[in-house]
Scaffold this motif. Sequence first.
Motif, PDB file in Angstrom:
ATOM      1  N   CYS A 117       0.836  -1.204   0.000  1.00  0.00           N
ATOM      2  CA  CYS A 117       0.000   0.000   0.000  1.00  0.00           C
ATOM      3  C   CYS A 117       0.870   1.254   0.000  1.00  0.00           C
ATOM      4  CB  CYS A 117      -0.909   0.023   1.224  1.00  0.00           C
ATOM      5  SG  CYS A 117      -1.856  -1.486   1.454  1.00  0.00           S
ATOM      6  N   THR A 118       0.421   2.264  -0.711  1.00  0.00           N
ATOM      7  CA  THR A 118       1.178   3.511  -0.761  1.00  0.00           C
ATOM      8  C   THR A 118       1.009   4.290   0.539  1.00  0.00           C
ATOM      9  OG1 THR A 118      -0.581   4.952  -1.613  1.00  0.00           O
ATOM     10  CG2 THR A 118       0.650   3.627  -3.227  1.00  0.00           C
ATOM     11  N   GLY A 119       1.902   5.238   0.751  1.00  0.00           N
ATOM     12  CA  GLY A 119       1.854   6.058   1.950  1.00  0.00           C
ATOM     13  C   GLY A 119       0.783   7.124   1.911  1.00  0.00           C
ATOM     14  N   LYS A 120       0.076   7.226   0.785  1.00  0.00           N
ATOM     15  CA  LYS A 120      -0.990   8.225   0.658  1.00  0.00           C
ATOM     16  C   LYS A 120      -2.383   7.614   0.764  1.00  0.00           C
ATOM     17  CE  LYS A 120       1.162  11.865  -2.166  1.00  0.00           C
ATOM     18  NZ  LYS A 120       1.045  12.630  -3.426  1.00  0.00           N
ATOM     19  N   GLY A 121      -2.455   6.297   0.765  1.00  0.00           N
ATOM     20  CA  GLY A 121      -3.753   5.637   0.666  1.00  0.00           C
ATOM     21  C   GLY A 121      -4.369   5.206   1.983  1.00  0.00           C
ATOM     22  N   ASP A 257     -18.745   7.924 -10.001  1.00  0.00           N
ATOM     23  CA  ASP A 257     -17.521   8.709 -10.167  1.00  0.00           C
ATOM     24  C   ASP A 257     -17.533   9.713  -9.030  1.00  0.00           C
ATOM     25  OD1 ASP A 257     -15.631  10.652 -10.868  1.00  0.00           O
ATOM     26  OD2 ASP A 257     -16.037  10.505 -13.009  1.00  0.00           O
ATOM     27  N   ILE A 258     -16.699   9.514  -8.017  1.00  0.00           N
ATOM     28  CA  ILE A 258     -16.804  10.340  -6.813  1.00  0.00           C
ATOM     29  C   ILE A 258     -15.455  10.927  -6.389  1.00  0.00           C
ATOM     30  CG2 ILE A 258     -18.796   9.081  -5.933  1.00  0.00           C
ATOM     31  CD1 ILE A 258     -16.937   7.643  -3.978  1.00  0.00           C
ATOM     32  N   VAL A 259     -15.538  12.051  -5.717  1.00  0.00           N
ATOM     33  CA  VAL A 259     -14.408  12.624  -5.007  1.00  0.00           C
ATOM     34  C   VAL A 259     -14.675  12.378  -3.530  1.00  0.00           C
ATOM     35  CG1 VAL A 259     -13.112  14.705  -4.456  1.00  0.00           C
ATOM     36  CG2 VAL A 259     -14.014  14.378  -6.769  1.00  0.00           C
ATOM     37  N   GLU A 260     -13.845  11.558  -2.909  1.00  0.00           N
ATOM     38  CA  GLU A 260     -14.078  11.149  -1.521  1.00  0.00           C
ATOM     39  C   GLU A 260     -13.000  11.718  -0.598  1.00  0.00           C
ATOM     40  OE1 GLU A 260     -12.216   6.763  -1.066  1.00  0.00           O
ATOM     41  OE2 GLU A 260     -13.340   7.107  -2.921  1.00  0.00           O
ATOM     42  N   ASN A 261     -13.308  11.720   0.674  1.00  0.00           N
ATOM     43  CA  ASN A 261     -12.363  12.168   1.686  1.00  0.00           C
ATOM     44  C   ASN A 261     -11.631  10.965   2.259  1.00  0.00           C
ATOM     45  OD1 ASN A 261     -12.857  15.160   2.043  1.00  0.00           O
ATOM     46  ND2 ASN A 261     -14.940  14.378   2.228  1.00  0.00           N
ATOM     47  N   ARG A 262     -10.377  10.827   1.893  1.00  0.00           N
ATOM     48  CA  ARG A 262      -9.588   9.715   2.409  1.00  0.00           C
ATOM     49  C   ARG A 262      -9.342   9.861   3.906  1.00  0.00           C
ATOM     50  NH1 ARG A 262      -4.710   8.614  -1.996  1.00  0.00           N
ATOM     51  NH2 ARG A 262      -6.002   7.558  -3.558  1.00  0.00           N
ATOM     52  N   LEU A 263      -9.116   8.729   4.541  1.00  0.00           N
ATOM     53  CA  LEU A 263      -8.819   8.703   5.964  1.00  0.00           C
ATOM     54  C   LEU A 263      -7.548   9.490   6.281  1.00  0.00           C
ATOM     55  CD1 LEU A 263      -9.157   7.612   8.857  1.00  0.00           C
ATOM     56  CD2 LEU A 263      -8.072   5.495   8.092  1.00  0.00           C
ATOM     57  N   VAL A 264      -6.568   9.462   5.365  1.00  0.00           N
ATOM     58  CA  VAL A 264      -5.277  10.092   5.636  1.00  0.00           C
ATOM     59  C   VAL A 264      -5.289  11.604   5.402  1.00  0.00           C
ATOM     60  CG1 VAL A 264      -3.926   8.010   5.239  1.00  0.00           C
ATOM     61  CG2 VAL A 264      -4.476   9.498   3.303  1.00  0.00           C
ATOM     62  N   GLY A 265      -6.451  12.188   5.094  1.00  0.00           N
ATOM     63  CA  GLY A 265      -6.562  13.638   5.099  1.00  0.00           C
ATOM     64  C   GLY A 265      -6.740  14.334   3.773  1.00  0.00           C
ATOM     65  N   MET A 266      -6.525  13.638   2.681  1.00  0.00           N
ATOM     66  CA  MET A 266      -6.659  14.272   1.368  1.00  0.00           C
ATOM     67  C   MET A 266      -7.922  13.782   0.667  1.00  0.00           C
ATOM     68  SD  MET A 266      -3.792  12.090  -0.721  1.00  0.00           S
ATOM     69  CE  MET A 266      -2.682  12.098   0.692  1.00  0.00           C
ATOM     70  N   ILE A 311     -15.936   0.812   8.588  1.00  0.00           N
ATOM     71  CA  ILE A 311     -15.380  -0.090   7.568  1.00  0.00           C
ATOM     72  C   ILE A 311     -14.343   0.646   6.730  1.00  0.00           C
ATOM     73  CG2 ILE A 311     -15.916  -1.464   5.517  1.00  0.00           C
ATOM     74  CD1 ILE A 311     -18.721  -1.907   6.709  1.00  0.00           C
ATOM     75  N   TYR A 312     -14.694   1.833   6.272  1.00  0.00           N
ATOM     76  CA  TYR A 312     -13.792   2.616   5.429  1.00  0.00           C
ATOM     77  C   TYR A 312     -12.481   2.908   6.156  1.00  0.00           C
ATOM     78  CZ  TYR A 312     -12.284   6.322   2.210  1.00  0.00           C
ATOM     79  OH  TYR A 312     -11.582   7.088   1.307  1.00  0.00           O
ATOM     80  N   ASN A 313     -12.576   3.186   7.451  1.00  0.00           N
ATOM     81  CA  ASN A 313     -11.397   3.551   8.239  1.00  0.00           C
ATOM     82  C   ASN A 313     -10.586   2.357   8.729  1.00  0.00           C
ATOM     83  OD1 ASN A 313     -12.134   6.202   7.896  1.00  0.00           O
ATOM     84  ND2 ASN A 313     -12.948   6.470   9.949  1.00  0.00           N
ATOM     85  N   GLY A 314     -10.978   1.152   8.344  1.00  0.00           N
ATOM     86  CA  GLY A 314     -10.191  -0.030   8.692  1.00  0.00           C
ATOM     87  C   GLY A 314     -10.443  -0.573  10.076  1.00  0.00           C
ATOM     88  N   LEU A 315     -11.576  -0.224  10.671  1.00  0.00           N
ATOM     89  CA  LEU A 315     -11.854  -0.646  12.041  1.00  0.00           C
ATOM     90  C   LEU A 315     -12.859  -1.798  12.107  1.00  0.00           C
ATOM     91  CD1 LEU A 315     -11.978   2.897  13.679  1.00  0.00           C
ATOM     92  CD2 LEU A 315     -10.128   1.208  13.810  1.00  0.00           C
ATOM     93  N   TRP A 316     -12.708  -2.728  11.174  1.00  0.00           N
ATOM     94  CA  TRP A 316     -13.607  -3.880  11.140  1.00  0.00           C
ATOM     95  C   TRP A 316     -13.526  -4.690  12.430  1.00  0.00           C
ATOM     96  CZ3 TRP A 316     -17.607  -5.351   8.315  1.00  0.00           C
ATOM     97  CH2 TRP A 316     -18.076  -6.659   8.478  1.00  0.00           C
ATOM     98  N   TYR A 317     -12.337  -4.859  12.956  1.00  0.00           N
ATOM     99  CA  TYR A 317     -12.162  -5.682  14.154  1.00  0.00           C
ATOM    100  C   TYR A 317     -12.294  -4.876  15.449  1.00  0.00           C
ATOM    101  CZ  TYR A 317     -10.686  -9.309  10.929  1.00  0.00           C
ATOM    102  OH  TYR A 317     -10.658 -10.232   9.909  1.00  0.00           O
ATOM    103  N   SER A 318     -13.040  -3.780  15.384  1.00  0.00           N
ATOM    104  CA  SER A 318     -13.247  -2.954  16.574  1.00  0.00           C
ATOM    105  C   SER A 318     -14.481  -3.434  17.340  1.00  0.00           C
ATOM    106  CB  SER A 318     -13.433  -1.485  16.187  1.00  0.00           C
ATOM    107  OG  SER A 318     -14.639  -1.319  15.457  1.00  0.00           O
TER     108      SER A 318
END
Length: 412
Positions: A117-121, A257-266, A311-318
Amino acid sequence: MKEKVVLAYSGGLDTSIIIPWLKENYDIEVIAVCGDVGQEDNMKDIYQKALNSGASKAYVDDLSEEFVTETIFKAIKAEAKYEGKYLLGTSLARPIIAKKLVDVAHLEGAKYICHGCTGKGNDQVRFEASIAALDPNIKVIAPWRIWNIKSREDAIEYAAKNNIPVIATKEKIYSVDANLWHTSTEGGDIENLENEHKNDIYKKCVPLENVCDKAEYVEIYFEKGVPKKVNSIELSPVELVKTLNNLGAKHGIGVIDIVENRLVGMKSRGIYETPGGTILYEAHNILESATLDKETLHFKQIVSFKYGELIYNGLWYSKLREAIDEFIETTQDNVTGSVKIKIYKGNLKPAGIFTENALYDESISSFGDSELYNHEDAQGFINLFTLPLKIKAMKTINDDIINQIAVGEYVE
């Protein structure tokens, strides 16, 4: 004996160059793990490519059934979306793949897990959050955060120098993630918001200009919120999704076709194709509209937003995701029945709800006379319902009069 690292391996550009890079920079044994979540790649080729690239061992396991039953069906019951649109295709697959990586690490005695995974994703967070939840003692190696390769163009050059065959080119440089549930496409010319995305970007769906001219009906049966049958035929979870994917794709269903707000801020732009998922969400929503009471439905909509965010933020196992699942399961007790949908040129139209659990009563809801509802009763209800508005208005009027008297402007 060398330490071992388990690599999340797809055979794509990033993971193809990671194997030789790991061996160049670490005195370590690389074990490649490819989780088949329905991406329709040739798994035998991927297995051999991993070994040819320098992996000492490769695991290729079919995780499709687990993917559907453990994450997709739960998302359908919750009607979870990110920012109201994205059906979470990439996000839902990551917990299943991460669990497999941890299982193999335990089996092989590996202390490290590596991902491409990239450092921006977002995916770096999703993988590492899941790994931390499953085994906090495992250390993660993330090459994109430490190597000198700074772009996909650099990665392609590195592959060429090391004679590593890759599909990506500098001309067609899209980043594609595919699985049974969806296909996402990012990068390249769509990074410019002024560009319309091209039809040749599609991997699953037929462009609207080319869809068939004939409408088609489909009937989906749910049992406590879980889809079981398509057109009265009971299908396995994987086959059910595949069947609806094929149906939706030929009618151009499920492209966003969407512009979304990534978890990492961009912000980022993505083209997502989820044909079968779009049909399932719509059918489930239609069935819930008839079987859930108002207060439960409205509160569930609030919870669904948070569930999608988790789910989007990766907290499935929360713990919170598990707790919300308990609530969602309760809401699905009466979500049993069939929904018929008409599909035509990218559109979905309700064509019938068939359930014994409907809270809708035609004799009450009809504009005609009803023994169960007296029109005159509405007057008393409206009087009580509007009482706070009347009190506020009266208070405002009185305050205005007092102010006018104070300044000498009041005229009776």
